[in-house]
Design a protein around this motif. Sequence first.
Motif, PDB file in Angstrom:
ATOM      1  N   THR A 109       0.834  -1.199   0.000  1.00  0.00           N
ATOM      2  CA  THR A 109       0.000   0.000   0.000  1.00  0.00           C
ATOM      3  C   THR A 109       0.874   1.255   0.000  1.00  0.00           C
ATOM      4  N   GLY A 110       0.575   2.156  -0.914  1.00  0.00           N
ATOM      5  CA  GLY A 110       1.382   3.369  -1.050  1.00  0.00           C
ATOM      6  C   GLY A 110       0.630   4.423  -1.828  1.00  0.00           C
ATOM      7  N   PRO A 111       1.321   5.450  -2.264  1.00  0.00           N
ATOM      8  CA  PRO A 111       0.679   6.582  -2.948  1.00  0.00           C
ATOM      9  C   PRO A 111      -0.083   6.202  -4.224  1.00  0.00           C
ATOM     10  N   THR A 112       0.268   5.049  -4.826  1.00  0.00           N
ATOM     11  CA  THR A 112      -0.457   4.663  -6.047  1.00  0.00           C
ATOM     12  C   THR A 112      -1.679   3.802  -5.732  1.00  0.00           C
ATOM     13  N   SER A 113      -1.881   3.485  -4.433  1.00  0.00           N
ATOM     14  CA  SER A 113      -3.054   2.675  -4.041  1.00  0.00           C
ATOM     15  C   SER A 113      -4.289   3.563  -3.936  1.00  0.00           C
ATOM     16  N   ILE A 114      -5.447   2.896  -3.823  1.00  0.00           N
ATOM     17  CA  ILE A 114      -6.706   3.622  -3.697  1.00  0.00           C
ATOM     18  C   ILE A 114      -6.960   3.961  -2.223  1.00  0.00           C
ATOM     19  N   ASN A 115      -7.267   5.209  -1.949  1.00  0.00           N
ATOM     20  CA  ASN A 115      -7.661   5.625  -0.608  1.00  0.00           C
ATOM     21  C   ASN A 115      -9.107   5.168  -0.391  1.00  0.00           C
ATOM     22  N   PRO A 116      -9.326   4.206   0.536  1.00  0.00           N
ATOM     23  CA  PRO A 116     -10.679   3.644   0.686  1.00  0.00           C
ATOM     24  C   PRO A 116     -11.719   4.715   1.058  1.00  0.00           C
ATOM     25  N   THR A 118     -11.929   7.797  -0.087  1.00  0.00           N
ATOM     26  CA  THR A 118     -12.349   8.634  -1.221  1.00  0.00           C
ATOM     27  C   THR A 118     -12.609   7.827  -2.483  1.00  0.00           C
ATOM     28  N   GLY A 119     -12.106   6.608  -2.484  1.00  0.00           N
ATOM     29  CA  GLY A 119     -12.238   5.787  -3.688  1.00  0.00           C
ATOM     30  C   GLY A 119     -11.294   6.230  -4.793  1.00  0.00           C
ATOM     31  N   GLU A 120     -10.430   7.183  -4.479  1.00  0.00           N
ATOM     32  CA  GLU A 120      -9.471   7.658  -5.491  1.00  0.00           C
ATOM     33  C   GLU A 120      -8.035   7.324  -5.083  1.00  0.00           C
ATOM     34  N   VAL A 121      -7.140   7.476  -6.048  1.00  0.00           N
ATOM     35  CA  VAL A 121      -5.719   7.211  -5.774  1.00  0.00           C
ATOM     36  C   VAL A 121      -5.217   8.187  -4.701  1.00  0.00           C
ATOM     37  N   TRP A 122      -4.424   7.669  -3.741  1.00  0.00           N
ATOM     38  CA  TRP A 122      -3.896   8.517  -2.664  1.00  0.00           C
ATOM     39  C   TRP A 122      -3.055   9.680  -3.223  1.00  0.00           C
ATOM     40  N   GLY A 123      -2.118   9.342  -4.092  1.00  0.00           N
ATOM     41  CA  GLY A 123      -1.206  10.362  -4.613  1.00  0.00           C
ATOM     42  C   GLY A 123      -0.475  11.067  -3.482  1.00  0.00           C
ATOM     43  N   ASP A 204       8.643  19.611 -11.956  1.00  0.00           N
ATOM     44  CA  ASP A 204       8.216  19.090 -13.269  1.00  0.00           C
ATOM     45  C   ASP A 204       6.747  19.480 -13.459  1.00  0.00           C
ATOM     46  N   PRO A 205       6.411  20.161 -14.565  1.00  0.00           N
ATOM     47  CA  PRO A 205       5.022  20.613 -14.764  1.00  0.00           C
ATOM     48  C   PRO A 205       4.012  19.460 -14.727  1.00  0.00           C
ATOM     49  N   ASP A 206       4.472  18.265 -14.992  1.00  0.00           N
ATOM     50  CA  ASP A 206       3.557  17.117 -14.949  1.00  0.00           C
ATOM     51  C   ASP A 206       3.332  16.578 -13.540  1.00  0.00           C
ATOM     52  N   PHE A 207       3.960  17.176 -12.541  1.00  0.00           N
ATOM     53  CA  PHE A 207       3.821  16.683 -11.169  1.00  0.00           C
ATOM     54  C   PHE A 207       2.426  16.961 -10.610  1.00  0.00           C
ATOM     55  N   LYS A 208       1.864  18.101 -10.979  1.00  0.00           N
ATOM     56  CA  LYS A 208       0.480  18.475 -10.605  1.00  0.00           C
ATOM     57  C   LYS A 208       0.248  18.332  -9.095  1.00  0.00           C
ATOM     58  N   ASP A 209       1.160  18.872  -8.295  1.00  0.00           N
ATOM     59  CA  ASP A 209       1.067  18.795  -6.831  1.00  0.00           C
ATOM     60  C   ASP A 209       0.945  17.362  -6.319  1.00  0.00           C
ATOM     61  N   TYR A 212      -0.653  13.580 -10.114  1.00  0.00           N
ATOM     62  CA  TYR A 212      -0.436  13.359 -11.550  1.00  0.00           C
ATOM     63  C   TYR A 212      -1.273  12.212 -12.098  1.00  0.00           C
ATOM     64  N   LEU A 213      -1.500  11.171 -11.270  1.00  0.00           N
ATOM     65  CA  LEU A 213      -2.261  10.029 -11.791  1.00  0.00           C
ATOM     66  C   LEU A 213      -3.697  10.439 -12.114  1.00  0.00           C
ATOM     67  N   LYS A 214      -4.259  11.322 -11.268  1.00  0.00           N
ATOM     68  CA  LYS A 214      -5.617  11.820 -11.514  1.00  0.00           C
ATOM     69  C   LYS A 214      -5.668  12.607 -12.818  1.00  0.00           C
ATOM     70  N   HIS A 215      -4.558  13.281 -13.128  1.00  0.00           N
ATOM     71  CA  HIS A 215      -4.505  14.103 -14.336  1.00  0.00           C
ATOM     72  C   HIS A 215      -3.951  13.332 -15.539  1.00  0.00           C
TER      73      HIS A 215
END
Lengths: 380, 196
Positions: A109-116, A118-123, A204-209, A212-215
């Motif tokens: 479990t880490g930043p690329t996992s789903i936050n239960p 919110t149902g979204e990626v933790w990031g 990196d402009p692709d970091f998006k705070d 990035y996975l959401k974007h």
Amino acid sequence: MTKPLPTDSVGIVQPKRHRFTEPLTLASGQTLEEYELVYETYGELNAAASNAILICHALSGHHHAAGFHSNDEKKPGWWDNYIGPGKPIDTSRFFVVSLNNLGGCHGSTGPTSINPKTGEVWGADFPRLRVRDWVHSQAKLADVLGIECWAAVIGGSLGGMQAMRWSLEYPNRLRHCVVIASAMKLSAQNIAFNETARQAITSDPDFKDGHYLKHNTYPKQGLAVARMIGHITYLSGDGMGEKFGRELKSGNFELGNEELVEFQIESYLKYQGEQFSGTFDANTYILMTRALDYFDLSREYENDPAKAFAEARCKYLVISFSSDWRFSPERSREIADALIAAQKPVVYAEIESSHGHDAFLVPNERYQQVFSRYLKRIEV
Amino acid sequence: MRIDLDIIANWVSPNSRVLDLGCGDGTLLAQLTQDKSIFGYGLEIDEDHINQCIDKDVNVIEHDLDERSLQNFADASFDTVIMTQALQTMRYPDLLLNEMLRIGKECIVTFPNFGHWRARLYLALQGKMPVSDFLPYEWYNTPNIHFCTFKDFEILCRQKNIKVLHRQVVTDNSIDQFGSQVLPNLFGETAIYHLS
């Protein structure tokens, strides 16, 4: 045609996975309601469960420390030089457990996992972790595996910090602690390198705070530069000079030549950065480097390492490498001195090597001797 | 020749803390741990010796006594600091002696006696630096760069106000054994000093 595996390899290994449903309270005060840890094991656990060794990985490590996932896998696990039958961490005697730490990006479990929640990626919202959080989660894994007391907890670099923390947090749950190329806390210079690497990622402009996975983007370039910075600090100046010198990859300095000149070292670093950024998560890199920066063995022991080690009940092996300037021999000597002041058993060896910090991964006759002989003395 | 180990063991208290400077293959510390339940550390520089210490379960610390100070060891942090057959190889034996007495409540030092009659005879008759089975080196490759006699050592102890608690002279044959009772500086081959 598949190639035959080396005889001193643990062979084909399968990662395992365990889901922990009991919440884990973190040093930050936050709680992980549930989490998964991915791990591999090599060798057989004996009936008394007295021959288990825990491997703690470093910044970019993971659970795949030895053997091959398939016959086609090009490279074995990251510490295959030291784990296997007849190797220093001898799998014909020991049962070896190697996991991917919480917050990692290789299955635990880490930043690329789903936050239960919110149902979204933790990031970037994944909780900040400290070394002790890893140690506590590793202890939970030990419970699952039926290991009351490790024969040894072993780690290099950031892994060595985990091993030392184990000896203070769970003094009765390990008999030996092997600390390789590590330190009781990072120097200002070390933190500076880590922050520069983090800046490379976050700018990196692709970091998006960090989201990035959401974007649907990925800060690949930033992570590659971060890795390049790190990589420079893992090698020694002499080692780099020996390996690359001023050799050119392309171009030349002849009069009138307008082609861009590229040195071998440039090409090598770019390749390393690219390889790494293709397989590693940027948020994990930030999380791991922060855990490194925050670690201070004796912070809560009145900043007195001897007081910290007074808690310990295990024996220690401390190893450093002559050309390691990221975790220099001086840092390891401080560990040995603190252990002596705390009247704890310790063996300290300083290995001659030109491989810098990376030396702890590289075959080296003397290192193997010291490591093997020490582990052979451990009764199982 | 390690006959001095039993004598050293007699001067070490049970359950005490021992630091052995230049601990070699760890034989002394292993013996003291087994017989006297001491808790000890050995400092050593030689790779093979370090390996042998690890095999014996001796706490060995890689440490170059010529290059690195002993400042990392606190005052009176050990009951006994020992140095066997290495003082004469040190760059600054007198300063090391100071450090040993700072770190240890007591010290035990052994060294070969350059005043032994055979060394004197060798130099007198051959006019060359003595070479023997016990001191097999030539002058240019010997690790023994600061030879002394018992007399020299005791003069240094007096200058430094070091108290000699015991002195034992070791010999390896009956003539020397007999002679050393009267003229230790002439017949003694190795000296073991117990200092504080």
